[in-house]
Design an enzyme around this catalytic site. Structure first.
Site, short mmCIF file in Angstrom:
data_model
loop_
_atom_site.label_atom_id
_atom_site.label_comp_id
_atom_site.label_asym_id
_atom_site.label_seq_id
_atom_site.Cartn_x
_atom_site.Cartn_y
_atom_site.Cartn_z
N ASP A 1 -1.86 -7.35 35.14
CA ASP A 1 -3.22 -6.99 34.76
C ASP A 1 -4.05 -6.91 36.04
O ASP A 1 -3.89 -7.75 36.93
CB ASP A 1 -3.80 -8.07 33.82
CG ASP A 1 -5.01 -7.57 33.03
OD1 ASP A 1 -4.92 -7.57 31.78
OD2 ASP A 1 -6.03 -7.20 33.63
N ASN A 2 -4.92 -5.93 36.12
CA ASN A 2 -5.75 -5.83 37.35
C ASN A 2 -7.03 -6.66 37.23
O ASN A 2 -7.83 -6.70 38.17
CB ASN A 2 -6.08 -4.37 37.69
CG ASN A 2 -6.98 -3.70 36.68
OD1 ASN A 2 -7.44 -4.33 35.73
ND2 ASN A 2 -7.23 -2.41 36.87
N ARG B 1 -15.07 1.48 7.95
CA ARG B 1 -13.96 1.35 8.89
C ARG B 1 -12.87 0.48 8.26
O ARG B 1 -13.12 -0.29 7.34
CB ARG B 1 -14.42 0.68 10.20
CG ARG B 1 -15.39 1.51 11.02
CD ARG B 1 -14.70 2.71 11.64
NE ARG B 1 -15.63 3.52 12.43
CZ ARG B 1 -16.38 4.51 11.94
NH1 ARG B 1 -16.33 4.81 10.66
NH2 ARG B 1 -17.17 5.20 12.74
N TYR C 1 -11.83 9.41 25.60
CA TYR C 1 -10.99 8.24 25.35
C TYR C 1 -9.83 8.61 24.41
O TYR C 1 -8.66 8.42 24.73
CB TYR C 1 -11.83 7.10 24.75
CG TYR C 1 -10.99 6.02 24.14
CD1 TYR C 1 -10.12 5.26 24.92
CD2 TYR C 1 -11.02 5.77 22.75
CE1 TYR C 1 -9.32 4.28 24.35
CE2 TYR C 1 -10.23 4.79 22.19
CZ TYR C 1 -9.38 4.06 22.99
OH TYR C 1 -8.57 3.10 22.42
#
Ligand code: UDP
Length: 329
Positions: free
Chosen positions: A31-32, A221, A141
């Site tokens: 992970d950065n 949703r 995205y």
């Protein structure tokens, strides 16, 4: 052999790290830490801080470890920001997938589980949405994730690499013991924003539009609990391990809840009145997004277990109450 979780310090990645570890897999995380949190990675998990766009980082990981499969969560994921900064999204999301697939091919790693999204569909043509429905993303995205799926498809046709792409609907909640959860610097998601009211961080929640063609006028949703989501990744890897072909699955509960219903559920869970105000529509929000996840049920034998909105919100509430400032606590 180990499972490499790319983006394992992020919200969904960190829950997968726990789930895969509990399942008995040996997990390695890269992970950065741009949006992830080192504090979410349990002690004892081998952790590489680095960017998957850097081939040297990947070469080192694949050389130092025997990696059987990659679970890929590294991506920017804010719809609004992606419209404003499309190249930032293509660079990180698509660029990361290129170096990752190249490294997998160089090091003979043949399995990848990919974190995709309902945003690949764009404005749905029908509800519930099926995997075979048209994919016409309405923002960079969603487009970046669809491009990443297409890249895996072409690569899998040429090499032995097989993939499962999991198209998530609305992921919510936190690990049941409240030790890890959602912590975004710029929070845009509904449930954490609702819970900021009882936490005393905002005095009301804004409902983005109440004039949609839905039962109460607010958007609908399909919310699934992050632990149920993690289980689907484990099942997807089992599926590839037992010889399953490259495939795409929706992950949702099949039930839709309105923004208003989510606020009502959060009021019950927290015992707080949570004032709500009606605001403008948020550009690009479809009225309804609900998954047909029959394919994941039939082929992966996946079924969400935490299906009550109150139960989902209760896990998020447990996390936020015990970590009002997220991992900074
Ligand atoms: N939403 C809202 N107020 C907020 C945040 C979100 O009304 O402060 C609505 C948003 O318009 C959408 C739903 O809640 O209909 C879920 O939004 P979220 O950003 O959590 O997820 P998305 O559906 O965009 O992936």
């Amino acid at each position: 052999m180990s499972v490499l979780i790319c983006g394992g310090a992020g919200y969904i990645g960190s829950h997968n790290v726990r789930a895969f570890t509990q399942h008995g897999d040996d997990v390695i995380v890269v992970d950065n830490l741009e949006t992830g949190h080192k504090a979410s990675v349990p002690e004892g998990i081998k952790f590489y801080e680095g960017d998957i766009r850097n081939a040297e980082v990947l070469d080192r990981i694949f050389t130092e470890n025997k990696i059987e499969a990659v679970i890929h969560f590294c991506a920017y994921s804010l719809v609004g920001e992606s419209v404003d900064k499309p190249l930032k999204y293509f660079n990180n999301n698509v660029g990361g997938m290129i170096t990752l697939l190249e490294a997998m091919q160089r090091h003979n790693v043949m399995r990848i589980i990919f974190s995709s999204t309902a945003a690949t569909y764009g404005e749905p043509k029908r509800i519930p949405i099926l995997e075979t429905d048209p994919t016409e993303p309405t923002n960079p995205y969603g487009e970046s994730k669809r491009i990443m799926e297409k890249m895996m498809n072409w690569v899998s046709r040429r090499y032995d690499i097989r993939y499962v792409s999991l198209r998530y609907f609305n992921v919510a909640g936190a690990w049941h013991d409240g030790t890890i959860g959602e912590d975004h610097r710029n929070e845009t998601h509904l449930i954490p924003l609702i819970l900021q009211v009882p936490l005393g961080k905002r005095d009301h929640v804004t409902i983005y539009g109440d004039d949609y063609p839905t039962k109460d006028g607010t958007c609908i949703r399909d919310y699934i609990h992050v632990e149920d989501l993690a289980k689907a990744h484990i099942l997807a890897l089992e599926y590839l391990r037992s010889g399953g072909e490259s495939n795409i699955f929706n992950l949702g509960s099949g039930d839709g809840y309105s923004v208003m219903e989510m606020i009502t559920a959060a009021r019950k869970v927290t015992g707080h009145e949570i004032p709500a105000k009606i605001g403008e529509r948020r550009p690009g929000d479809p009225a309804r997004l609900v998954a047909d996840s029959t394919k994941a049920h039939d082929i992966l034998h996946w079924k969400p277990e935490i299906v009550s909105m109150e139960d989902i919100i209760a896990t998020a509430w447990k996390w936020h109450q015990s970590h009002p400032n997220g991992y900074a606590d």
